[in-house]
Design a protein around this motif. Sequence first.
Motif, PDB file in Angstrom:
ATOM      1  N   HIS A 179       0.827  -1.202   0.000  1.00  0.00           N
ATOM      2  CA  HIS A 179       0.000   0.000   0.000  1.00  0.00           C
ATOM      3  C   HIS A 179       0.864   1.255   0.000  1.00  0.00           C
ATOM      4  O   HIS A 179       0.577   2.228  -0.703  1.00  0.00           O
ATOM      5  N   ASP A 180       1.946   1.233   0.809  1.00  0.00           N
ATOM      6  CA  ASP A 180       2.837   2.384   0.875  1.00  0.00           C
ATOM      7  C   ASP A 180       3.465   2.679  -0.484  1.00  0.00           C
ATOM      8  O   ASP A 180       3.505   3.838  -0.928  1.00  0.00           O
ATOM      9  N   TRP A 181       3.954   1.643  -1.149  1.00  0.00           N
ATOM     10  CA  TRP A 181       4.594   1.854  -2.445  1.00  0.00           C
ATOM     11  C   TRP A 181       3.603   2.344  -3.485  1.00  0.00           C
ATOM     12  O   TRP A 181       3.928   3.196  -4.331  1.00  0.00           O
ATOM     13  N   THR A 182       2.385   1.837  -3.433  1.00  0.00           N
ATOM     14  CA  THR A 182       1.368   2.283  -4.393  1.00  0.00           C
ATOM     15  C   THR A 182       1.033   3.747  -4.187  1.00  0.00           C
ATOM     16  O   THR A 182       0.910   4.521  -5.150  1.00  0.00           O
ATOM     17  N   LEU A 183       0.901   4.157  -2.939  1.00  0.00           N
ATOM     18  CA  LEU A 183       0.613   5.565  -2.648  1.00  0.00           C
ATOM     19  C   LEU A 183       1.760   6.463  -3.103  1.00  0.00           C
ATOM     20  O   LEU A 183       1.531   7.545  -3.662  1.00  0.00           O
ATOM     21  N   LEU A 184       2.992   6.036  -2.870  1.00  0.00           N
ATOM     22  CA  LEU A 184       4.140   6.821  -3.326  1.00  0.00           C
ATOM     23  C   LEU A 184       4.156   6.953  -4.840  1.00  0.00           C
ATOM     24  O   LEU A 184       4.450   8.026  -5.375  1.00  0.00           O
ATOM     25  N   ALA A 185       3.851   5.868  -5.524  1.00  0.00           N
ATOM     26  CA  ALA A 185       3.880   5.885  -6.983  1.00  0.00           C
ATOM     27  C   ALA A 185       2.785   6.747  -7.578  1.00  0.00           C
ATOM     28  O   ALA A 185       2.896   7.204  -8.726  1.00  0.00           O
ATOM     29  N   ARG A 186       1.735   6.994  -6.789  1.00  0.00           N
ATOM     30  CA  ARG A 186       0.589   7.746  -7.318  1.00  0.00           C
ATOM     31  C   ARG A 186       0.270   8.966  -6.463  1.00  0.00           C
ATOM     32  O   ARG A 186      -0.890   9.305  -6.227  1.00  0.00           O
ATOM     33  N   LEU A 187       1.308   9.680  -6.045  1.00  0.00           N
ATOM     34  CA  LEU A 187       1.101  10.898  -5.268  1.00  0.00           C
ATOM     35  C   LEU A 187       0.271  11.922  -6.031  1.00  0.00           C
ATOM     36  O   LEU A 187      -0.444  12.723  -5.441  1.00  0.00           O
TER      37      LEU A 187
END
Length: 286
Positions: A179-187
Amino acid sequence: MGILNVTPDSFSDGGLFLDNGRAIERGLALSAEGADIVDVGGESTRPGALPVSVDEELARVVPVVRALARAGVFVSVDTMHAAVARAAVDAGARLVNDVSGGLADPAMAATVAAAGVSYVAMHWRAPSRDMDRHAVYSDVVAEVAAELGARIEELTAAGIRSSRILLDPGLGFAKRPMHDWTLLARLGALRELGFPVLVGASRKRFIGTVLGGGDPSRVPPAGRDAASAAVAALAAAGGAFCVRVHDVPTTFDAVRMAAAYSERLHSVERAVGGPGLAASVPLGRV
């Protein structure tokens, strides 16, 4: 934003700055190293952490905030409690950084509105002691954006000016590493809400999971600073307004590289007449 934990139990540096004198020294050092904001917190929010009394939090935080503010440091207070926010602002804090986005204390929004200071609303679903069981999403970006949008409505209805609100996706708070990586990738999807975005990734479990080959315990939090700086640079290139970090000098250099990259990318895009591989915004100084 430099992190100053005046706690005995924070996940990476608990106890190091519990003494007021050492905390003040550390806050001054963070500012001298390049932190635009020094974020003072008196209650750990690591996974599984138990709450402390408001009186204890006040005793830890207020003297440090007052001393740093008097020294000319831009201070924020990391708290979920309206009483602590009020006392810290009275002592000189200019920003309230609330990991609960106002959900933990119903009086927080009105308190911040009355104080007229800026406010970071983080995505939050539950207290630290049981937040991991709430890390269930069908579409983490859409759900985080929707839940932050609901917070914005309530905060502005309580009187906080929209120009004073910043958003934080809450990496590691009721989030699994994916979830963290997905949020970072889609700021960019969070920036579409129309507010500056703060990213707090420093030393967190999702970074340790990568470094440890799936086992974050193989690389302790203090050994994650270089990787944290890399993540901060990615966040900056992705449009973050601010990054919250433990290691200011390393991150400061990494963010400067991200800003130079973003500027060059925009220059190329203008030359070719359209967006290239990614649309990004350089991280600005406060």
